[in-house]
Each structure stands twice: as structure tokens, then as C-alpha cells.
Design an enzyme around this catalytic site. Structure first.
Site, PDB file in Angstrom:
ATOM      1  N   GLY A  15       0.829  -1.205   0.000  1.00 14.41           N
ATOM      2  CA  GLY A  15       0.000   0.000   0.000  1.00 14.41           C
ATOM      3  C   GLY A  15       0.865   1.258   0.000  1.00 14.41           C
ATOM      4  O   GLY A  15       0.590   2.223  -0.737  1.00 14.41           O
ATOM      5  N   SER A 130       1.134  -7.248  -9.851  1.00 11.84           N
ATOM      6  CA  SER A 130       2.337  -8.084  -9.783  1.00 11.84           C
ATOM      7  C   SER A 130       3.598  -7.248  -9.880  1.00 11.84           C
ATOM      8  O   SER A 130       3.633  -6.233 -10.568  1.00 11.84           O
ATOM      9  CB  SER A 130       2.344  -9.122 -10.914  1.00 11.84           C
ATOM     10  OG  SER A 130       3.519  -9.899 -10.825  1.00 11.84           O
ATOM     11  N   LYS A 184      -4.546 -12.916 -12.448  1.00  7.24           N
ATOM     12  CA  LYS A 184      -3.398 -12.828 -11.541  1.00  7.24           C
ATOM     13  C   LYS A 184      -3.106 -14.189 -10.897  1.00  7.24           C
ATOM     14  O   LYS A 184      -1.942 -14.564 -10.696  1.00  7.24           O
ATOM     15  CB  LYS A 184      -3.659 -11.763 -10.458  1.00  7.24           C
ATOM     16  CG  LYS A 184      -2.562 -11.673  -9.399  1.00  7.24           C
ATOM     17  CD  LYS A 184      -1.222 -11.334 -10.005  1.00  7.24           C
ATOM     18  CE  LYS A 184      -0.112 -10.978  -9.050  1.00  7.24           C
ATOM     19  NZ  LYS A 184       0.211 -11.817  -7.939  1.00  7.24           N
ATOM     20  N   HIS A 187      -1.339 -16.177 -13.403  1.00 10.23           N
ATOM     21  CA  HIS A 187       0.020 -15.603 -13.459  1.00 10.23           C
ATOM     22  C   HIS A 187       0.879 -16.257 -12.381  1.00 10.23           C
ATOM     23  O   HIS A 187       2.005 -16.692 -12.622  1.00 10.23           O
ATOM     24  CB  HIS A 187      -0.058 -14.081 -13.253  1.00 10.23           C
ATOM     25  CG  HIS A 187       1.248 -13.423 -12.901  1.00 10.23           C
ATOM     26  ND1 HIS A 187       1.840 -13.555 -11.660  1.00 10.23           N
ATOM     27  CD2 HIS A 187       2.086 -12.645 -13.626  1.00 10.23           C
ATOM     28  CE1 HIS A 187       2.983 -12.885 -11.640  1.00 10.23           C
ATOM     29  NE2 HIS A 187       3.156 -12.327 -12.825  1.00 10.23           N
ATOM     30  N   ASN A 188       0.330 -16.343 -11.168  1.00 12.27           N
ATOM     31  CA  ASN A 188       1.110 -16.912 -10.070  1.00 12.27           C
ATOM     32  C   ASN A 188       1.344 -18.409 -10.259  1.00 12.27           C
ATOM     33  O   ASN A 188       2.394 -18.928  -9.876  1.00 12.27           O
ATOM     34  CB  ASN A 188       0.413 -16.650  -8.736  1.00 12.27           C
ATOM     35  CG  ASN A 188       0.650 -15.231  -8.259  1.00 12.27           C
ATOM     36  OD1 ASN A 188       0.864 -14.326  -9.077  1.00 12.27           O
ATOM     37  ND2 ASN A 188       0.607 -15.006  -6.970  1.00 12.27           N
ATOM     38  N   GLU A 191       4.124 -18.602 -12.448  1.00 18.41           N
ATOM     39  CA  GLU A 191       5.282 -18.206 -11.625  1.00 18.41           C
ATOM     40  C   GLU A 191       5.820 -19.413 -10.843  1.00 18.41           C
ATOM     41  O   GLU A 191       7.034 -19.674 -10.834  1.00 18.41           O
ATOM     42  CB  GLU A 191       4.810 -17.089 -10.680  1.00 18.41           C
ATOM     43  CG  GLU A 191       5.787 -16.625  -9.626  1.00 18.41           C
ATOM     44  CD  GLU A 191       5.118 -15.584  -8.693  1.00 18.41           C
ATOM     45  OE1 GLU A 191       4.640 -14.545  -9.196  1.00 18.41           O
ATOM     46  OE2 GLU A 191       5.081 -15.804  -7.469  1.00 18.41           O
TER      47      GLU A 191
END
Ligand code: 6PG
Length: 466
Positions: A15, A130, A184, A187-188, A191
Site C-alpha cells: 500500500g 504483480s 493474476k 500468473h502466479n 510463476e
């Protein structure tokens, strides 16, 4: 000219980094945190950027300071705290406002929350971000899921703070509700598979081929200059170059071989299976992490059965070709899950655009993604990356290498879960006629499940039932 304005609640690592990135890019940022002291600390640490950020004592102050329609980012855990946060903010927001969850959320929760907010004429955005802290601060890749209305407000902010690939911001609206968080998640998953594949090759080079760890680092770094260029290859070469200062031992040897996981890889596998898909390379990587955590058991088994492995003189070029083919298959599996989810949830995901927004800022950024985007632009046969003509050469050259690596590694006693899964996937998918006839016969034999015949239309039972 008025600056685009956004509120951000939750000044943890991500954040704080996102807030600074936004302030740096001319966005008016309002921030607050569960504890007001964190806001003070953050403002003190923001240096000159503090002038462009307004800190608030509490959530109420933050919300009332935002112009309508409001854009409010919540950088808090996407589990129960997100639901409590929504309980708090819903009564304070006005129709048309948007709440953005920029964490790694289960997309089912995102869909549920979208529905909940829609009942109040509010929007909920699931934003996959990401790139870790560095990316959040200097340019992440972002996968947005939410309404067109939210995107029209967010676009001008997100395109300013995103990483760029040759001038193209690595952010886009992937689709409605949970689409961004799903992209996402996959995506992971990719990964996980890529990390494990690099770890397998490191094992083969160092302990099979007997290369010094610094030499392995050099090999990964040299691969990173070529077709295997990727962020994960780069950092792997880098971490292997470190030595422990007091002992001069390779630093990698001091790190416990037990991998953590927060769950996104597992979600990818679960969702793939639910969609009737396979993501065996990702599954293998998730399994490898789970087995890594069972260290005492592995130690016991080693004592019982021994851990001997034979020497394995593998050519560096052979490994490079094998890895490139496996990487194509790993992305191919990831995109197959995306295609299945797109159909199931009517998201209309654009694989070309997803490949494009993964080209910079994110953890799986890789040179290969340019070709993947190109392959999707050409429209590969059946939408399948592994059938794309532009990967024909890489696969024809790489699969024999992959076969040699996996076979010889297996003979010598080295585990290659992800590389082996790649080869199996390939060998299954290239057979027009597979082994399922016998599965169907077995099912019919024990359960009268019936089967189709190759020579006649209809539903049949075997002669074992006559
Ligand atoms: C990213 C990363 C990021 C984070 C993962 C790691 O894209 O920036 O994927 O989201 O590093 O949560 O997940 P594990 O803890 O499961 O390895």
C-alpha cells in the site's frame, strides 16, 4: 487542470509503495490506515512526496475527502478483513463509487463481493498487481477486473503508474468481476512452475554436472541474455552469486529447503481441475513445494533408502533448449486455463492482451511473452499456443532435448517434477489416439458406464455384459 484523485486504505508494504508511485505520477492520493500512527510514519518517510499525499486519521476522514465518484483502494488481506472493511464502507459510500481490492484474492470472493456491492449501486474491482514491492513503487503489471464504469475512472491512474513495455502500459481491464484476480492467480501458477523449473535445472547443473555454484550462476546469467531471458532467470542467476560473508559458503546453502506458499499456485490448480482442465506443470510445482515442507520425513526416507544420485554430464546448450520448450508448454497450460475460465464465466478474456501486459513489471515477465502475444495475434490453431507455427521450431528442437534431460535425469536419480510434467503433457497431446479406450472399457466393466465406438454412433456396452 484537476489531478485524478484516489484514496488508499492500508499502508503496509504494498500500500505504501503504490501510494508513493501514484504521488510520483501526479495523482492526488489520500491515505489512511487502521492505526493512525502508521499514517504519520508513512508521511514522515515519504520525503518530498508527502506534499502530494493527504494523510487521514481514519477511514471516515479519507472517504469524505474523496471526490465522487470515489475510487478507494483497499490494501488489506483479501480474506475476512476485506468483508469487514466492506461492512464499514458500504454505508459511507455513494452510488457510482468503486472499491478496489488490489491484493491476491480468490476470484470467487471477488465475484461475490462484486455482487454484494452492485446491490448498493457500488462497483467492486479485483485488481491483480504483480511485481512485488519494487514493482508497486516503480511500475507494476496490473490485471483489472470490474465494470467499464470503474475502468473509465481508474484507467487514467493505472496507466500512469504501470510498468511499460516499449511505451505500452502493462495494465488493462481483463473483464468483469473476478476476471482480473483470476488472471493474476494464473500468473502466479505460471510463476510457481517457472521457479520450480529453474530450481530443477540448478539441481541438475550443480549436483549432476558438478558445476560450482558460481558457474551455475554464470550459466543462468548467460541464458538470461538469450531466448530464456526473464525476470525469474535474472534473479536466480543473481541469488546464486552470493556468498555468506563470515563463512564464504554459497549463500544458497544456508537457506532451508522448505518452500512457503500463500495459496495462489494451489488455487490455479484447483480452478483448472474444476474447469475440466489440466495444468500439470503448475500442479507439479505446487506438489514440489508441499513435499519440500516435509523435511523431517524426507530426512528419514534418506536414512532408510539412501540419497545416492549418479553423475550427470548434461550439455548446457541441451538444457537451454529443453527449458525453452518447457517454458512454451508452461505458458500454454496457463493460457488453456484462462481460455476455459473465459468460456465458463463469459469473460471474453483476450489472451494477446494478457500476454502483452505481462511483458513488463510482473514476476513472470519474459522475452518469450512477445512471441506469445504475437502467436495470439496470429490466432494459433484451436487457440492453442503449442500449435502456433511460430513455436514449431522451438518445440521441434527443444522436445528432443527435454526428452534427453528428463530421461537421463530420471536414470541418474534426479527429480524433475515440472520438466517431466512438460514432457508428459507434450507426449499425451501429440497422440491422436491415446489410452482412454481401456479406461472406458474398465468403467463400463465395473459400472456399466457405457462408451462411444470408433465405428458407430451411439452409446454402447462391452461384450462382458452379454
Ligand atoms: C507477484 C507475486 C506476488 C507474491 C506471491 C508469492 O506477482 O508480485 O506473485 O503476488 O510474491 O504472493 O506467492 P507465494 O507466497 O505463494 O509464493
Amino acid at each position: 487542470m484537476t489531478h485524478p484523485t484516489i484514496g488508499l486504505y492500508g499502508l503496509g508494504t504494498m500500500g505504501a509503495a503504490l501510494s508513493l508511485n501514484m504521488a510520483d505520477n501526479g495523482i492526488q492520493v489520500h491515505v489512511a490506515n487502521r492505526t493512525a500512527s502508521a499514517v504519520l510514519r508513512f508521511m514522515e518517510g515519504a520525503g518530498p512526496l508527502a506534499e502530494k499525499i493527504v494523510g487521514h486519521q481514519n477511514l471516515e476522514g479519507l472517504i469524505s475527502a474523496l471526490p465522487q465518484p470515489r475510487l478507494l483502494v483497499a490494501m488489506i488481506p483479501s480474506t475476512a478483513p476485506m468483508d469487514s472493511f466492506l461492512d464499514d464502507v458500504i454505508p459511507q459510500l455513494a452510488p457510482g463509487d468503486t472499491v478496489i481490492d488490489a491484493g491476491n484474492a480468490d476470484f470467487h470472493s471477488t465475484r461475490r463481493r462484486s455482487e454484494r456491492l452492485a446491490q448498493h449501486d457500488l462497483h467492486f474491482v479485483g485488481l491483480g498487481v504483480s511485481g512485488g514491492e519494487e514493482g508497486a513503487r516503480n511500475g507494476p503489471s496490473m490485471m483489472m477486473g470490474g465494470s467499464e464504469a470503474s475502468w473509465s475512472g481508474l484507467k487514467q491512474i493505472l496507466t500512469r503508474i504501470a510498468a511499460t513495455h516499449e511505451g505500452d502500459p502493462c495494465v488493462d481491464r481483463c473483464g468483469p468481476d473476478g476476471a482480473g484476480h483470476f488472471v493474476k492467480t494464473v500468473h502466479n501458477g505460471i510463476e510457481y512452475a517457472d521457479m520450480q523449473m529453474i530450481a530443477e535445472v540448478y539441481d541438475l547443473l550443480r549436483f549432476g554436472a558438478g558445476r560450482d555454484v558460481r558457474e551455475v550462476s554464470g550459466i543462468l546469467k548467460s541464458w538470461n541474455e538469450g531466448r530464456l531471458e526473464s525476470y525469474l532467470m535474472e534473479i536466480s542467476g543473481e541469488v546464486l552469486s552470493y556468498a555468506d560473508a563470515p563463512t564464504n559458503l554459497p549463500f544458497i546453502d544456508l537457506i532451508m529447503d522448505r518452500a512457503g506458499q500463500k495459496g495462489t499456485g494451489r488455487w490455479t490448480v484447483i480452478e483448472a481441475v474444476k474447469l475440466g482442465q489440466s495444468a500439470t506443470m503448475i500442479e507439479a510445482a505446487v506438489a514440489a513445494r508441499a513435499w519440500s515442507a516435509e523435511k523431517p520425513l524426507r530426512g528419514m526416507a534418506e536414512e532408510t533408502f539412501g540419497a545416492d544420485r549418479a553423475d550427470l554430464d548434461l550439455d548446457v546448450g541441451l538444457l537451454e533448449r529443453a527449458m525453452l520448450a518447457a517454458r512454451v508448454l508452461e505458458y500454454a497450460q496457463g493460457f488453456r486455463i484462462l481460455a476455459a475460465a473465459s468460456e465458463e464465466y463469459a469473460w471474453n478474456l483476450d489472451p494477446k492482451r494478457i500476454a502483452e501486459i505481462w511483458r513488463a513489471g510482473c514476476i513472470i515477465r519474459a522475452r518469450l511473452l512477445d512471441d506469445i502475444a504475437g502467436a495470439f495475434a496470429d490466432g494459433p490453431p484451436e487457440g492453442q499456443l503449442f500449435l502456433a507455427p511460430r513455436f514449431g521450431g522451438v518445440l521441434m528442437e527443444g522436445i528432443p532435448a527435454l526428452r534427453e534431460v528428463v530421461t537421463r535425469a530420471g536414470q541418474a536419480g534426479y527429480a524433475t517434477p515440472v520438466l517431466s510434467a512438460a514432457l508428459t503433457f507434450w507426449d499425451v497431446m501429440r497422440q491422436g489416439r491415446g489410452t482412454a479406450s481401456l479406461i472406458q472399457a474398465q468403467r463400463d466393466f465395473f459400472g456399466r458406464h457405457g462408451f462411444e465406438r470408433t465405428d458407430q454412433e451411439g452409446d454402447f456396452h462391452g461384450p462382458w455384459w452379454t
